[in-house]
Design a protein around this motif. Structure first.
Motif, PDB file in Angstrom:
ATOM      1  N   GLN A 245       0.967  -1.201  -0.089  1.00 46.35           N
ATOM      2  CA  GLN A 245       0.109   0.074   0.172  1.00 46.35           C
ATOM      3  C   GLN A 245       0.680   1.144  -0.035  1.00 46.35           C
ATOM      4  O   GLN A 245       1.895   1.113   0.805  1.00 46.35           O
ATOM      5  CB  GLN A 245      -0.933  -0.051   1.310  1.00 46.35           C
TER       6      GLN A 245
ATOM      7  N   GLU B  32       1.088   5.738  -1.341  1.00 48.33           N
ATOM      8  CA  GLU B  32       0.359   6.882  -2.182  1.00 48.33           C
ATOM      9  C   GLU B  32       1.580   7.839  -2.813  1.00 48.33           C
ATOM     10  O   GLU B  32       2.726   7.765  -2.396  1.00 48.33           O
ATOM     11  CB  GLU B  32      -0.492   7.847  -1.233  1.00 48.33           C
TER      12      GLU B  32
ATOM     13  N   GLN C 202      -3.217   6.660  -5.097  1.00 46.35           N
ATOM     14  CA  GLN C 202      -3.415   5.845  -3.728  1.00 46.35           C
ATOM     15  C   GLN C 202      -3.816   4.686  -3.925  1.00 46.35           C
ATOM     16  O   GLN C 202      -4.858   4.240  -4.526  1.00 46.35           O
ATOM     17  CB  GLN C 202      -4.196   6.646  -2.683  1.00 46.35           C
ATOM     18  N   GLY C 203      -3.106   3.484  -3.508  1.00 45.55           N
ATOM     19  CA  GLY C 203      -3.547   2.280  -3.624  1.00 45.55           C
ATOM     20  C   GLY C 203      -2.454   1.080  -3.663  1.00 45.55           C
ATOM     21  O   GLY C 203      -1.328   1.600  -2.701  1.00 45.55           O
TER      22      GLY C 203
ATOM     23  N   GLY D 207      -6.726   0.564  -6.644  1.00 44.89           N
ATOM     24  CA  GLY D 207      -6.274   1.909  -6.539  1.00 44.89           C
ATOM     25  C   GLY D 207      -6.855   2.965  -7.097  1.00 44.89           C
ATOM     26  O   GLY D 207      -7.805   2.817  -8.145  1.00 44.89           O
TER      27      GLY D 207
END
Length: 355
Positions: free
Chosen positions: A237, A239, A249-250, A261
């Protein structure tokens, strides 16, 4: 217990003259005094010998000649890139890390103890690999505070344990790259900051010389990534704030946007859904600032498969897509009136109803 005990009532005549007895007593007292002093001397000598072997003495801690040779002076002819880094960074301040309350400045691998402070700080020694070490030693091993200069000009200064960099330390590479942070067994391990000579900076966790865990990477163009790393790559994860004002982000996988994302472009466009190798791939939803939207399948950044494209509140198309265009069977809805048809590369070629 001897004759005196078995014959306590029997009297004996003196067989030795009194004056000789007095002289013998004086001699015995003198001998006892000598023995007392001699025993004290031996005890003090033994204590002194034992003291030499304690950590307070540098003798036992000196490296063996076949491991390191003592030098008369410390070399100062560093590589130009190293000199520039040293000038910019200044001296390495051990106390900044020993006394700091900042968890990122405290080592999780080595604690500098009171006993370590007593270890001898020896003159420069050239090691068998050609490197030069100036610092503390323990039982012939680099231990405590010390600096090492490699033949290529790289310089490390910080803490050591068992002949290896361990604890907080600073390594300036020959090319000008700098790492300041935690070490374990000669490897970056724990929290650290790595500054590349091109201006890229990584701040975060390390595992066995690899960026791993949570970290932040800043690039010269202003792009910033915050998130998880694995094997020195963006993975998990995270960003990313791009220099052109785009934002994502994802999930990441091996430095690629990969998984689920959301990407927001600087002009207001948005896509949220599946990604593969930096491309929209799988099911997702794309929205435009003017209100248009698409929900459906993507392949390699293009609409491909089944999906619905909403043009405005009165018009939408739902059906098959290929390479970003309507292709195959679909339904066009205009003001709640639906007409099925067939499309080919974005062009309707026929209606399927009887109108």
């Amino acid at each position: 217990m001897g004759v005196c005990c078995t014959h306590s009532n029997e009297k004996f005549e003196n067989l030795i003259a009194p004056q000789l007895i007095k002289e013998d007593i004086k001699y015995d007292q003198f001998a006892l005094k000598i023995q007392k002093h001699y025993k004290g001397y031996k005890a003090r000598k033994l204590y002194h010998k034992m003291k030499i072997k304690t950590e307070e003495s540098p003798v036992v801690h000196h490296p063996k000649p076949e491991i390191a040779q003592k030098l008369s002076q410390t070399p100062t002819d560093y590589a130009l890139t190293v000199q520039k880094a040293l000038y910019k960074l200044g001296p390495f301040r051990y106390n900044d890390f020993i006394n700091s309350d900042d968890p990122n400045k405290k080592s999780t691998n080595f604690q500098f103890t009171e006993e370590d402070k007593k270890l001898p700080f020896l003159e420069p020694h050239r090691l068998i690999d050609g490197a030069i070490y100036i610092g503390q030693w323990k039982n012939g091993m680099k231990w405590g505070k010390g600096k090492q200069i490699w033949p290529d000009g790289s310089v490390y200064e910080g803490f050591w344990q068992n002949n290896k960099a361990c604890g907080i330390g600073r390594l300036i590479h020959q090319n000008g790259d700098v790492y300041i942070g935690d070490w374990l067994d000669d490897q970056c391990h724990g929290f650290g900051v790595y500054t590349h000579n091109d201006g890229t900076i990584y701040k975060g966790n390390w595992v066995e010389d690899k960026q791993e865990g949570d970290g932040t990477e800043e690039y010269p163009d202003g792009t910033i990534y915050k998130g998880q790393f694995l094997n020195s790559m963006k993975h998990g994860q995270g960003e990313c704030f791009y220099s052109n004002k785009n934002y994502y982000q994802g999930e990441f996988q091996y430095n690629f946007i990969h998984g689920q994302g959301k990407f927001v472009w600087s002009d207001g466009k948005e896509y949220e859904g599946a990604w593969e190798n930096n491309q929209m791939h799988g099911y997702g939803e794309f929205r435009w600032p003017d209100g248009r939207s698409y929900r459906g399948d993507y392949k390699h950044d293009l609409k491909d498969g089944e999906g619905e494209f909403i043009i405005d509140e009165n018009t939408r198309y739902k059906g098959s897509w290929k390479s970003g265009k309507q292709h195959g069977d679909g339904v066009l809805v205009v003001k709640d009136f639906a007409r099925p048809g067939v499309w080919c590369e974005g062009i309707r070629i026929q209606w399927k109803d009887k109108f």
